[in-house]
Design an enzyme around this catalytic site. Sequence first.
Site, short mmCIF file in Angstrom:
data_model
loop_
_atom_site.label_atom_id
_atom_site.label_comp_id
_atom_site.label_asym_id
_atom_site.label_seq_id
_atom_site.Cartn_x
_atom_site.Cartn_y
_atom_site.Cartn_z
N LYS A 22 0.84 -1.21 0.00
CA LYS A 22 0.00 0.00 0.00
C LYS A 22 0.87 1.26 0.00
O LYS A 22 0.63 2.19 -0.76
CB LYS A 22 -0.89 -0.01 1.25
CG LYS A 22 -1.45 1.34 1.64
CD LYS A 22 -2.38 1.21 2.83
CE LYS A 22 -1.81 1.64 4.16
NZ LYS A 22 -1.53 3.08 4.30
N ASN A 23 1.88 1.27 0.86
CA ASN A 23 2.66 2.49 1.03
C ASN A 23 3.65 2.73 -0.12
O ASN A 23 4.30 3.78 -0.18
CB ASN A 23 3.40 2.48 2.37
CG ASN A 23 2.43 2.64 3.53
OD1 ASN A 23 1.26 2.96 3.33
ND2 ASN A 23 2.92 2.41 4.75
N CYS A 116 -5.77 7.72 9.34
CA CYS A 116 -6.00 7.09 10.64
C CYS A 116 -5.87 8.09 11.77
O CYS A 116 -5.09 9.04 11.70
CB CYS A 116 -4.96 6.00 10.86
SG CYS A 116 -5.32 4.48 10.00
N ARG A 121 -0.22 14.07 13.60
CA ARG A 121 0.21 13.97 12.19
C ARG A 121 0.22 15.32 11.47
O ARG A 121 -0.52 15.54 10.52
CB ARG A 121 -0.65 12.96 11.45
CG ARG A 121 -0.70 11.63 12.14
CD ARG A 121 -1.31 10.57 11.29
NE ARG A 121 -0.31 9.94 10.43
CZ ARG A 121 -0.57 8.87 9.68
NH1 ARG A 121 -1.74 8.35 9.66
NH2 ARG A 121 0.37 8.35 8.95
N ASP A 305 4.04 0.48 12.08
CA ASP A 305 2.88 -0.22 11.49
C ASP A 305 2.79 -1.69 11.92
O ASP A 305 1.83 -2.36 11.56
CB ASP A 305 2.92 -0.12 9.96
CG ASP A 305 2.49 1.25 9.47
OD1 ASP A 305 2.01 2.05 10.28
OD2 ASP A 305 2.63 1.52 8.26
N ARG A 397 -8.92 -0.49 4.64
CA ARG A 397 -8.11 0.59 4.07
C ARG A 397 -6.77 0.06 3.58
O ARG A 397 -6.21 0.58 2.61
CB ARG A 397 -7.84 1.68 5.14
CG ARG A 397 -9.01 2.60 5.40
CD ARG A 397 -8.55 3.79 6.20
NE ARG A 397 -7.25 4.20 5.71
CZ ARG A 397 -6.24 4.60 6.45
NH1 ARG A 397 -6.38 4.71 7.74
NH2 ARG A 397 -5.09 4.94 5.92
#
Length: 421
Positions: A22-23, A116, A121, A305, A397
Site C-alpha cells: 500500500k505504502n 488514521c 500527524r 505499522d 483501508r
Amino acid sequence: MRMLRVEGGRRLSGETRVSRAKNAVLPILAASLLTDGEVTVKDVPRIDDVAHMLDILRTLGCDAVWDQGDVRLSAANLRDTALPDALAKTLRSSIFLMGPLLARMRRAAVTYPGGCEIGLRPIDLHLQGLRALGVAIREEGGLILCDGSRMHGSNVHFDYPSVGATENVMLAAVLAPGDTTIYNAAREPEIADLQACVNKMGGRVRGAGTSTIEIEGVAALHGVCHRPIPDRIVAGTLLAALAITGGEGRLLETAPREMSAVLEALREMGCRVHVGRDSVALRAPERLRAFRSLQTSPHPGFPTDMQAQMLALASIAQGTSVLTENVFENRLNHVQDLRRMGADIVVSGRVAVVRGVEKLSGARVSAHDLRAGAALVLAGLCAQGETVVEHAERIDRGYERLEEQLGALGALVSKETDETV
Ligand code: UD1
C-alpha cells in the site's frame, strides 16, 4: 459499518502470497500526475485507500481504470490543481499529491489531510520541504495554497525523517530546474521503490533507501509500467497470525530483507524463521516468549505499522514485554480492546508493559485504526470463543480481504456489514 467475525482457537498453517505494498502503491499512483504518458501500475491491491486515491486522481482530470489486477492511468488531461475536500480528508496520502501537482502544474491547493486517528500527524515538514524548493505557500480559509511558479532545486534538511514529506519533496523536485539534495531523508524501502518508478519515467534520482537523496530536475517525464514491491506490513501481519496460533507456514512473493527488525522480534519470541530469496517460512513454538523491549522507529528500526500486532502477540507470550511507540504519540488505542479480551497491559505515555496471560477470550471490540484492527483480528484468532471486530472498514483501508488471506491459512474469519451503523 463492516465487521469481522473471528472464530478463535484454530492453528493456522499453509502457504499464501503477499500483496503489493500500500505504502509503495499510493505515492506511485500520485506520481502518475508527473507525466502526460500512460502509467500502468501492476498488481495493485484492492484496498479502500487505493480506491480513494483513484477517486481523487479522477476528480483532478486523470483517467484511471482497472485492468484485471492492474491500474492504468493517464494524466494527459490533468486540469484541476485543487484536491477535493471531502475525498482528501479520507486519505492522509492525498498530501503527497502536492508534490506532483506542483511539479507538473506549478500550483496546488489542499486541505489538511485525513487518515488514521493516530496522533496529530502535522504536515509542517512537507510544507518546510516545499518552501525550500521555492514554493510560496499561504493558508486561506482552511486551504493550503501553493504557488510553484518559481520552483527550483535546492537543499532540504529534515529535522525528522518523515516518509510522506520525503516522497512529497522528491516528487516535486523531479521536474524542478536544478539539483535538489534531501538530507535526513526517510529510508523506507517504499521510497526506494518510488525512486525506481520515477527513474523508469526518465527521472534522475539517486540515494533513496539512504538518508541522502539527490535529484537532478528534468524537463519532462514519460509513461511507465511498474510493479511495486511486496507489502512488508501485510507479510508481518500474516507471520504474526501464524505465530499467535502456534502455527507454521510460508509466505511467497515477499521481501524478507526489508523485514529484518520484525523477523528478529519473532525469533526473539521463539519462532523459527527461515528466509528465502522472496519467501519467509515460520514455525511457532508451543508458547511464545515475551520480547524484552521493543521500540518503534523509522526504517530500518522496528516499524510502527507492526507495533499493534506485536502487542497482540505479547499478550499471550510467557513473561513481560515492554513496547515503546516512538513514531506516533497516540498509537496505543488497541490496548483497551486487548484488555477487554483478557490481556494484562499497562500503558504509561508511549510505553506499554505487557504481562503475558495464558489465554485471551473472545469479545466485541472495535478497530480504532488500520493496524489496531489487524491486531484485534490476531488476538481473536488465538482467543477462546468468538471475537467480533467492529469498524472493519478501517482494516479494509490497507489489507486486501484479510479474512480471505487468513482463510487461506485455515482461519475462520467472515465479514459482515451492519447497514444500521
Ligand atoms: C507513512 C506511512 C505509514 C507509517 C508512517 C511511519 C504511507 C502512506 N504511510 O506515513 O503507514 O505509519 O509512514 O512509518 O506511506 N510528522 C511531522 N510533520 C510532518 C510529517 C510527519 O511532525 O510534516 C511526524 C508525524 O506526526 C509522525 C512522524 O513524523 O509522528 C512520522 O510521520 P511520517 O513518517 O511522515 O509518516 P507518514 O508519511 O504520514
